[in-house]
Design a protein around this motif. Structure first.
Motif, PDB file in Angstrom:
ATOM      1  N   UNK A   1      11.205 -41.522 -34.541  1.00 59.61           N
ATOM      2  CA  UNK A   1      10.705 -42.022 -33.648  1.00 59.61           C
ATOM      3  C   UNK A   1      11.198 -40.879 -32.020  1.00 59.61           C
TER       4      UNK A   1
ATOM      5  N   UNK B   1      13.270 -47.928 -37.656  1.00 61.84           N
ATOM      6  CA  UNK B   1      12.372 -49.074 -38.082  1.00 61.84           C
ATOM      7  C   UNK B   1      12.120 -49.751 -38.907  1.00 61.84           C
TER       8      UNK B   1
ATOM      9  N   UNK C   1       7.893 -45.877 -29.039  1.00 57.50           N
ATOM     10  CA  UNK C   1       7.568 -46.019 -30.528  1.00 57.50           C
ATOM     11  C   UNK C   1       7.059 -45.347 -31.456  1.00 57.50           C
ATOM     12  N   UNK C   2       6.212 -44.483 -31.102  1.00 56.66           N
ATOM     13  CA  UNK C   2       5.346 -43.784 -32.460  1.00 56.66           C
ATOM     14  C   UNK C   2       6.757 -42.440 -32.705  1.00 56.66           C
ATOM     15  N   UNK C   3       6.071 -41.674 -33.268  1.00 59.61           N
ATOM     16  CA  UNK C   3       7.603 -40.399 -34.321  1.00 59.61           C
ATOM     17  C   UNK C   3       6.733 -39.426 -32.442  1.00 59.61           C
TER      18      UNK C   3
ATOM     19  N   UNK D   1      -0.381 -48.823 -32.191  1.00 58.49           N
ATOM     20  CA  UNK D   1       0.554 -48.635 -32.329  1.00 58.49           C
ATOM     21  C   UNK D   1       0.908 -47.981 -30.616  1.00 58.49           C
ATOM     22  N   UNK D   2       0.531 -47.200 -30.052  1.00 63.64           N
ATOM     23  CA  UNK D   2       0.379 -46.659 -28.909  1.00 63.64           C
ATOM     24  C   UNK D   2       0.118 -47.518 -27.648  1.00 63.64           C
TER      25      UNK D   2
ATOM     26  N   UNK E   1       4.118 -52.781 -31.223  1.00 62.69           N
ATOM     27  CA  UNK E   1       4.184 -51.150 -31.113  1.00 62.69           C
ATOM     28  C   UNK E   1       5.338 -50.868 -32.341  1.00 62.69           C
TER      29      UNK E   1
ATOM     30  N   UNK F   1       5.035 -42.481 -25.537  1.00 58.93           N
ATOM     31  CA  UNK F   1       5.663 -43.704 -26.408  1.00 58.93           C
ATOM     32  C   UNK F   1       7.104 -43.417 -27.667  1.00 58.93           C
TER      33      UNK F   1
ATOM     34  N   UNK G   1       2.962 -49.705 -27.816  1.00 61.93           N
ATOM     35  CA  UNK G   1       4.094 -49.101 -26.917  1.00 61.93           C
ATOM     36  C   UNK G   1       4.526 -49.539 -25.989  1.00 61.93           C
ATOM     37  N   UNK G   2       3.275 -49.309 -25.004  1.00 63.32           N
ATOM     38  CA  UNK G   2       3.142 -48.944 -24.075  1.00 63.32           C
ATOM     39  C   UNK G   2       2.067 -48.992 -23.691  1.00 63.32           C
TER      40      UNK G   2
ATOM     41  N   UNK H   1       1.153 -46.370 -20.939  1.00 61.66           N
ATOM     42  CA  UNK H   1       1.311 -45.037 -20.731  1.00 61.66           C
ATOM     43  C   UNK H   1       0.400 -44.718 -21.887  1.00 61.66           C
TER      44      UNK H   1
ATOM     45  N   UNK I   1      -2.342 -41.488 -21.947  1.00 66.70           N
ATOM     46  CA  UNK I   1      -1.965 -39.864 -22.932  1.00 66.70           C
ATOM     47  C   UNK I   1      -3.436 -40.016 -23.614  1.00 66.70           C
TER      48      UNK I   1
END
Lengths: 507, 328
Positions: free
Chosen positions: A141, B4, A97-99, B190-191, B261, A95, B194-195, B198, B202
């Motif tokens: 990110x 961000x 947008x995540x760290x 948040x994940x 996201x 992802x 994001x997508x 995906x 995950x």
């Protein structure tokens, strides 16, 4: 290296069928601990089906998968992961947008009283990545790092989660030479740690650089498994393409030399990262074949010429006049036509009728302000349905209801309706039955008699030999050689595809 | 600075500048009285905006919250008027209904693979309709417990009052920040934004997270309804119309990406403060029409849409440059 041992993963007579196709037909495969095992094959060979059966994305119909001797049958990706099978795909499946740390620990963050221990998580991520020689800020990110670094993070996550078998599905496809080296160093380190690694790629150089053993699949069947040290490139390509070198070359009817004048000329035409600059001349009434392995730059050549991916260097000429080919509209205006490889996603508009699909490109060329009169559309559609023998009960039938061969002919008709002077066909005979196959080849020959220039991409070498005046061989995104006249036979094409190229250098 | 944080920084900068401008004109605006009123007056909007932040972070939208607020306030008023139940018991019932309502919408969104926009639009009509079924009149709430709750406040230095509902607003934001950044559920939100594909690969349980997000939004809408009931001491089916849009505006002004996201619960808090500040300014000025609030909010939204586009464009260019730098 080490003496033969119980394989880490063994697959016996695995079979998987889809409606109308047998994707895997009794395939055997064995992976040892501490080896990199390359899995090769052209499109439709069954590589991805095999991988999907191993990772639980598909359930096999029959066959036996054993992990360290114990029979397993993963039902989904998580079960495969729990068994120790991790996968990294070409598209980084993380992802952005995540760290980095969140990506590594998503779903298994260290918690205390339900609260995530961010500091512990970041420290763990740093420690994990330092094993891979990455010293990066894990609180940034993922998207702030290059694809190569992201790919390494994906590998680190997969190994950390599963830890026995790592499947790398074209991980290097979008990396440059230096980045590939980075990833390969890590793969070697993992091999030392005793992981079994399945490596899928289209780049033969990379196969020989990193693999210990190679397994080749073709049309859902196992062709064979060899030690990388014991096999020549030529034999490998022969295994993949399935042409015995001793085979008689097919006689062809087309004259070996085209007498027409040069219609289109491309000089240093190319696009960075897509295809190296090439020079190409196409005569009137000439068929230029393009041969190469999947991913070698065949389709990319067509796309750059047609402007699907606009070129960033070089020039194009038509009859000595400069052409601007910055996009498909310009290309159509310059008399070009392009039938893409995957007609399902790129070509047909399934819900529109046969007639509407046929007049689509012609209409696009006229512009939407000047619609084609209905009567004219009907005439054009009927003419091509008749000329190409498109089997449909009705010209108003939605195209998706037609068979593959007839869809292919409708797309050809679409471009023929625009009276193209230069037609590019990408795999025009893929996925259609034998009868339609022969008709398309006859049509190619007829078009070239009418003075149309053609660029035909195909992995059917006999077919290329049969109708091409010249054959261009593409390898590693570069036009590497050109065969003319009597040189054109399957042996020479295979040899040219397999010829060892210069060691890869950083671009 | 990490990109961000850029929208959050812009929001804070705008708030500080706006407050400085207000202060220059009306020095008395910088007082704990004004701040206390700001928190009290915007408590119901702020609480519902926290839920909206989670929904938008996950890439969704919840249009039902305004109607849920109205329904809750009418429900409380009707039950209190017709039964002898204690308000706390009624509050618990209201929260339960609102949460279940949100969870049901989440389940429809996930299992029927419907766009959140349509599902929550249906929820919006449904909740508003249910409020009308309960009562079409405005029902006043007269209960001694309400008076007790309203008499709770903390006198801040400077004479301002932090009321119960103002304090509740602060508490909800604090808990919201914790959920977003310190729980697995928060990371999953948040994940998802994001997508979603995906995220599923995950190991994120998309169904459970989606239902959880809309249930949380429903719960906070219910809580907001209780606050609204305390604030107005009445229940009326036609109240809180368009609150969902105000909440979305606060979230976007707070710097959260509408595509999901990326964003912060704390940003939404500043967004609420900015919107409240504009209203306060108009009250202080005395001559301006209250429609100016809408105009300024509209302009701010445009500013943030451009800002977000600009940041996306910049980061795309940076990514390309990054790749090139490695490639050459």
């Amino acid at each position: 290296m080490e003496k033969p041992q119980e394989p880490l993963l063994s697959v016996a007579s695995l079979t998987k069928s889809f409606p109308g196709a047998l994707a895997l037909d009794g395939v055997d495969f064995a992976l040892r601990a501490g080896e990199v095992h390359a899995l090769l094959g052209e499109n439709g060979a069954g590589k991805s089906t095999l991988i999907k059966c191993l990772t639980g994305a598909y359930r096999c119909d029959s066959g036996d998968i054993r992990l360290s001797g114990r029979q397993v049958d993963p039902r989904d990706t998580f079960e495969a992961q729990a068994l120790g099978i991790g996968t990294v795909y070409q598209e980084v499946n993380l992802l952005p947008n995540l760290t980095v740390a969140q990506n590594l620990y998503l779903g298994r963050q260290p918690t205390r009283f339900g609260m995530v221990g961010t500091r512990r998580m970041n420290a763990g991520a740093e420690a994990l990545l330092s094993q891979y020689g990455l010293d990066i800020d894990v609180t940034r990110e993922l998207s702030s790092y290059s694809v190569a670094v992201q790919q390494i993070i994906a590998i680190a996550r997969a190994v950390d989660l599963s830890g026995k078998i790592l499947i790398l599905d074209e991980p290097t496809a979008s990396l440059d030479a230096q980045e590939v080296r980075m990833v390969f160093d890590i793969v070697r380190a993992l091999r030392e740690r005793g992981l079994g690694i399945i490596f899928i790629t289209h780049f033969l150089n990379q196969v020989f650089e990193i693999s210990d053993r190679i397994t080749v699949l073709r049309n859902g069947r196992l062709v064979g498994t060899r030690n990388a040290a014991d096999i020549e490139r030529l034999d490998l390509v022969t295994m993949m393409l399935g042409h015995e070198l001793s085979q008689e070359t097919i006689a062809h009817t087309a004259a070996r030399k085209s007498e027409g004048e040069v219609a289109y000329r491309f000089r240093d035409f190319g696009r960075a990262g897509t295809i190296e600059p090439f020079n190409l001349e196409v005569r009137r009434g000439e068929v230029v074949g393009v041969a190469g392995l999947l991913g070698s730059g065949r389709t990319e050549t067509a796309e750059v010429i047609f402007g699907v991916r606009p070129h960033d260097g070089g020039s194009a000429e038509k009859d000595g006049r400069q052409l601007e080919l910055s996009g498909p509209r310009k290309a159509i205006a310059a008399g070009l036509g392009f039938c893409p490889e995957d007609r399902k996603t790129d070509g047909i508009v399934g819900d529109l009728s046969v007639r509407e699909n046929i007049v689509l490109a012609l209409q696009a060329r006229r512009g939407w302000s000047r619609p084609l009169p209905r009567q004219e559309q009907i005439e054009i559609a009927d003419r091509f349905i008749d000329a190409l023998d498109i089997r449909t009960t009705d010209r108003e039938k939605p195209l998706r209801l037609l068979s593959g061969g007839n869809q292919q002919k409708a797309i050809l008709a679409r471009w023929l309706a625009t009276n193209p002077e230069f037609l590019i066909l990408d795999e025009p005979t893929r996925g259609i039955d034998v009868g339609a196959h022969a008709e398309i080849i006859r049509l190619i020959e007829r078009l070239c008699e009418d003075g149309v220039s053609l660029l035909v991409i195909s992995s059917e070498l006999e077919e290329l030999v049969a109708y091409s005046h010249r054959v261009i061989v593409v390898r590693d995104r570069e036009h590497v050689s050109e065969l003319t006249g009597e040189e054109i036979n399957t042996d020479n094409i295979v040899r040219a595809i397999a010829a060892d190229s210069q060691p890869e250098q950083a671009r | 600075m990490k990109s961000r944080y850029l929208p959050l920084a812009a929001t804070i900068l705008i708030f500080v500048l706006a407050y400085a401008l207000c202060y220059a004109q009306f020095p008395s605006m910088l007082s704990t009285r004004v701040i206390g009123n700001l928190l009290t007056d915007n408590a119901f909007l702020g609480i519902v905006a926290v839920g909206m932040t989670f929904v938008i972070l996950s890439g969704g939208i919840d249009l039902s919250v305004g109607s849920v607020i109205a329904f809750t306030s009418v429900f409380i008023a009707v039950v209190l008027a017709n039964t002898g139940l204690h308000p706390l018991a009624v509050f618990a019932m209201a929260l339960l209904i609102a949460t279940a309502f949100g969870a049901a919408m989440g389940a429809v969104i996930h299992y029927l693979e419907m766009p959140p926009f349509i599902v929550t639009l249906a929820g919006m009509f449904l909740a508003r309709g249910m409020a009308f079924v309960l009562s079409i009149d405005s029902i006043p709430v007269a209960h001694p417990f309400y008076d007790t709750l309203q008499s709770f406040y903390w006198r801040m230095p400077g004479g301002g009052r932090l009321t119960l509902i103002g304090g509740l607003l602060l508490l909800v934001f604090a808990v919201g920040v914790l959920i977003a950044h310190r729980t697995r559920f928060g990371a999953n939100i948040y994940a998802l934004g994001g997508d979603a594909t995906t995220a599923r690969l995950m190991g994120v349980s998309v169904g459970r997270t989606t239902i959880g997000i809309y249930a949380l939004s429903g719960l906070l809408a219910g809580l907001s309804g209780i606050v609204f009931s305390l604030y107005t001491t009445a229940g009326y089916s036609l109240s809180a119309v368009g609150v969902e849009l105000d909440a979305i505006a606060a979230v976007v002004i707070g710097g959260t990406l509408l595509t999901g996201g990326s964003g912060f619960v704390a940003g939404t808090f500043v967004g609420i403060l900015i919107m409240g500040l504009i209203q306060t300014y108009i009250i202080f000025d005395g001559t301006l029409s209250s429609w100016w609030t809408k105009i300024v909010v509209g302009v701010l939204l445009f500013v943030f849409i451009f800002l977000q586009k600009g940041i996306l464009w910049l980061s795309a260019r940076k990514a390309a440059a990054l790749h090139h730098a490695h490639g050459s």
